[in-house]
Design a protein around this motif. Structure first.
Motif, PDB file in Angstrom:
ATOM      1  N   SER A   1       0.671  -1.312   0.132  1.00  0.00           N
ATOM      2  CA  SER A   1      -0.033   0.294   0.044  1.00  0.00           C
ATOM      3  C   SER A   1       0.884   1.392   0.017  1.00  0.00           C
ATOM      4  CB  SER A   1      -1.079  -0.150   1.065  1.00  0.00           C
ATOM      5  OG  SER A   1      -0.247   0.046   2.411  1.00  0.00           O
ATOM      6  N   PHE A   2       0.008   2.459  -0.294  1.00  0.00           N
ATOM      7  CA  PHE A   2       0.859   3.712  -0.176  1.00  0.00           C
ATOM      8  C   PHE A   2       0.081   4.371   1.044  1.00  0.00           C
ATOM      9  CE2 PHE A   2       0.557   2.620  -4.762  1.00  0.00           C
ATOM     10  CZ  PHE A   2       1.966   2.986  -5.132  1.00  0.00           C
ATOM     11  N   PRO A   3       1.110   4.714   2.078  1.00  0.00           N
ATOM     12  CA  PRO A   3       0.708   5.633   3.082  1.00  0.00           C
ATOM     13  C   PRO A   3       0.554   7.048   2.704  1.00  0.00           C
ATOM     14  CG  PRO A   3       2.813   4.896   3.430  1.00  0.00           C
ATOM     15  CD  PRO A   3       2.623   4.369   2.146  1.00  0.00           C
ATOM     16  N   LEU A   4      -0.541   7.319   1.840  1.00  0.00           N
ATOM     17  CA  LEU A   4      -0.588   8.706   1.817  1.00  0.00           C
ATOM     18  C   LEU A   4      -0.460   9.885   2.575  1.00  0.00           C
ATOM     19  CD1 LEU A   4      -3.796   8.230  -0.868  1.00  0.00           C
ATOM     20  CD2 LEU A   4      -1.341   7.947  -1.188  1.00  0.00           C
ATOM     21  N   ASN A   5       0.401  10.805   2.446  1.00  0.00           N
ATOM     22  CA  ASN A   5       0.606  11.982   3.416  1.00  0.00           C
ATOM     23  C   ASN A   5      -0.490  12.999   3.343  1.00  0.00           C
ATOM     24  OD1 ASN A   5       1.500  13.085   1.057  1.00  0.00           O
ATOM     25  ND2 ASN A   5       3.525  12.964   1.324  1.00  0.00           N
ATOM     26  N   GLY A   6      -1.497  12.890   2.636  1.00  0.00           N
ATOM     27  CA  GLY A   6      -2.349  14.054   2.645  1.00  0.00           C
ATOM     28  C   GLY A   6      -3.056  13.927   3.862  1.00  0.00           C
ATOM     29  N   SER A   7      -4.515  14.466   3.894  1.00  0.00           N
ATOM     30  CA  SER A   7      -5.352  14.733   5.008  1.00  0.00           C
ATOM     31  C   SER A   7      -6.748  14.438   4.532  1.00  0.00           C
ATOM     32  CB  SER A   7      -4.983  16.071   5.676  1.00  0.00           C
ATOM     33  OG  SER A   7      -5.270  17.171   4.607  1.00  0.00           O
ATOM     34  N   MET A   8      -7.567  14.282   5.414  1.00  0.00           N
ATOM     35  CA  MET A   8      -9.153  14.537   5.284  1.00  0.00           C
ATOM     36  C   MET A   8     -10.006  15.265   6.264  1.00  0.00           C
ATOM     37  SD  MET A   8     -10.306  10.481   4.047  1.00  0.00           S
ATOM     38  CE  MET A   8      -9.667   9.813   5.453  1.00  0.00           C
ATOM     39  N   ALA A   9     -10.834  16.128   5.822  1.00  0.00           N
ATOM     40  CA  ALA A   9     -11.512  16.831   6.882  1.00  0.00           C
ATOM     41  C   ALA A   9     -12.704  17.165   6.095  1.00  0.00           C
ATOM     42  CB  ALA A   9     -10.979  18.415   7.385  1.00  0.00           C
TER      43      ALA A   9
END
Length: 455
Positions: free
Chosen positions: A135-143
């Motif tokens: 998997s890719f541990p995405l470094n973005g965010s969710m709000a």
């Protein structure tokens, strides 16, 4: 590596998009690399897109926008944009989350991947993210909830608050097929039993010494000539057959000239027509117009072995120097792959035009058997019974009609038996209609011949 988005998920997206759309895979992290540079190279300025995330919590979610991605570091207005959830913890759980007023719908993040909303509702990743295991541990965010109406949902109920993803895909969204309320080609006889009976009782017109008519199948390699015979043979045998060699190959699988008989499963007797199969047309080798002339005029015997390096002549073994009317071709069917119309090779088109000219000189009627139309329309692929209601198939018929220069009524769309193990009535009907039309045109040829004899 193929796309992950399933057909039923595409149907769900189509419901939200209020129409039939075609989804073309532009970017896939596991194939192309999880990188802002590659994402923008493949997805910028491509019009409407759907972005889909597949995370390790078995949640499938994403967003749609009708405006293009870019790298301007500015927000875009899109009142039609929405976020969505397709699966939650592996269970089908579709839900759509519309934008509040369309402002700040997406952000053209030059150093990042797909970014939805101010805040951001979903920001996928920055820079390049390396694969960690599977998997890719995405470094973005969710709000979620800043720009999109979540109706009580949040990051936890949207995606288990996880951006650790097996894959990220971006699809171009283009107008696809729609189903018309009325058929674009009205069909009064859609009962396969009635159509079969009409063909089984067919007999060439009286007054001409022809016990059966010959229909010549001509087409490029892989167009579906042999598959068309197999389809007709299957219908009258009562089960799916594969008597003629068919499939995919660089060169023609048909090496002999064959006058195939189709037999009634009830009587076992051959019906009063032959489907004549030939080598496929090729750009560099294969059947050419001079070879076809010998076939049209009835000079070639059944099972004649083609030699691509040597043209047919009166000295060819088995050559019939004085063929009877029954030996000649009474209708020519150009078999065309509906998926290749936009990229049809000029060399093969020239061959078809040359064959048309020779057929016209002899008064031989021509039709086009348009195969693989199910690949041109998702509706037809799912339900062959929608063939005559599909706008995509109708447009394809119009396009082929103009390309070859034959009337629309001479373009006969079919779906050959390919993946099916048992007969399907909705596959049988268009095939039977095409055969019946060719038999009628063959009779027209014989009537012209009879008129000339009487004169």
């Amino acid at each position: 590596m193929e796309q992950t988005l399933k057909k039923k998920d595409q149907k769900q997206l189509n419901k939200w998009l209020n129409g039939m759309k075609a989804f073309e895979l532009l970017y896939k992290a596991s194939r192309d690399g999880c990188s802002n540079t590659v994402f923008h190279q493949k997805c910028d300025n491509k019009g409407p897109t759907v972005t889909v995330f597949y995370n390790t919590s078995d949640c499938v979610f994403g967003g749609y926008t009708s405006v293009s991605w870019d790298s301007t570091n500015t927000y875009k207005v899109d009142p039609t944009a929405f976020l969505f959830r397709l699966y939650f913890k592996g269970s089908n759980s579709p839900k759509k989350y519309p934008t509040t007023n369309g402002t700040n719908a997406i952000y053209g993040h030059a150093n990042g991947g797909p970014t939805f909303g101010a805040g951001h509702d979903i920001h996928s990743f920055n820079g390049t993210v390396a694969l960690s295991g599977r998997s890719f541990p995405l470094n973005g965010s969710m709000a979620p909830g800043t720009t999109y109406v979540m109706t009580g949902d949040n990051a936890a109920t949207l995606a288990c608050s996880s951006l650790n993803c097996y894959d990220v895909e971006v699809y171009s969204v283009k107008d696809g097929s729609v189903l018309n309320e009325d058929p674009w080609r009205p069909v009064t006889d859609s009962n396969p039993k009635v159509l079969k009976s009409e063909i089984e009782t067919y007999s060439p017109i009286d007054g001409v010494k022809v016990g059966r008519v010959n229909i010549l199948l001509v087409g490029a390699v892989g167009a579906g000539k042999s598959s068309y015979f197999n389809t007709m043979n299957s219908i009258f045998r009562g089960h799916v057959t594969s008597q003629a060699c068919s499939g995919s190959a660089e060169h023609s699988l048909t090496t002999n000239y064959r006058k195939y008989k189709v037999r009634s499963c009830e009587t076992g007797k051959p019906l009063k027509f032959r489907l004549c199969d030939t080598r496929g047309l090729e750009e560099a080798q294969g059947l050419d117009a001079s070879d076809v002339v010998a076939i049209l005029d009835g000079h070639l015997p059944d099972k004649y072995m083609f030699n691509p390096a040597v043209s047919i002549s009166p000295d060819t073994p088995g050559y019939k120097k004085s063929p009877a009317t029954e030996d000649k071709i009474h209708c020519v069917a150009f078999v065309m792959d509906g998926c290749s119309v936009d990229v049809f090779p000029d060399k093969i088109l020239q061959n078809i035009k040359a064959i048309q000219q020779k057929a016209n000189q002899r008064g031989i009627p021509q039709v086009i058997i348009l195969t693989k139309v199910d690949k041109a329309c998702p509706y037809v692929e799912e339900d062959p019974g929608t063939l005559f209601y599909s706008s995509a198939v109708s447009e394809l018929v119009e396009q082929v009609s103009q390309l070859i220069g034959l009337p629309r009524a001479h373009v006969l769309p079919v779906k050959n038996y390919e993946k099916e193990m048992e007969l399907v009535e909705d596959v049988d009907v268009p095939a039977l209609i095409s055969l019946r039309q060719m038999l009628r045109f063959a009779d027209d040829y014989l009537y012209n011949f009879l008129d000339e004899e009487e004169d």
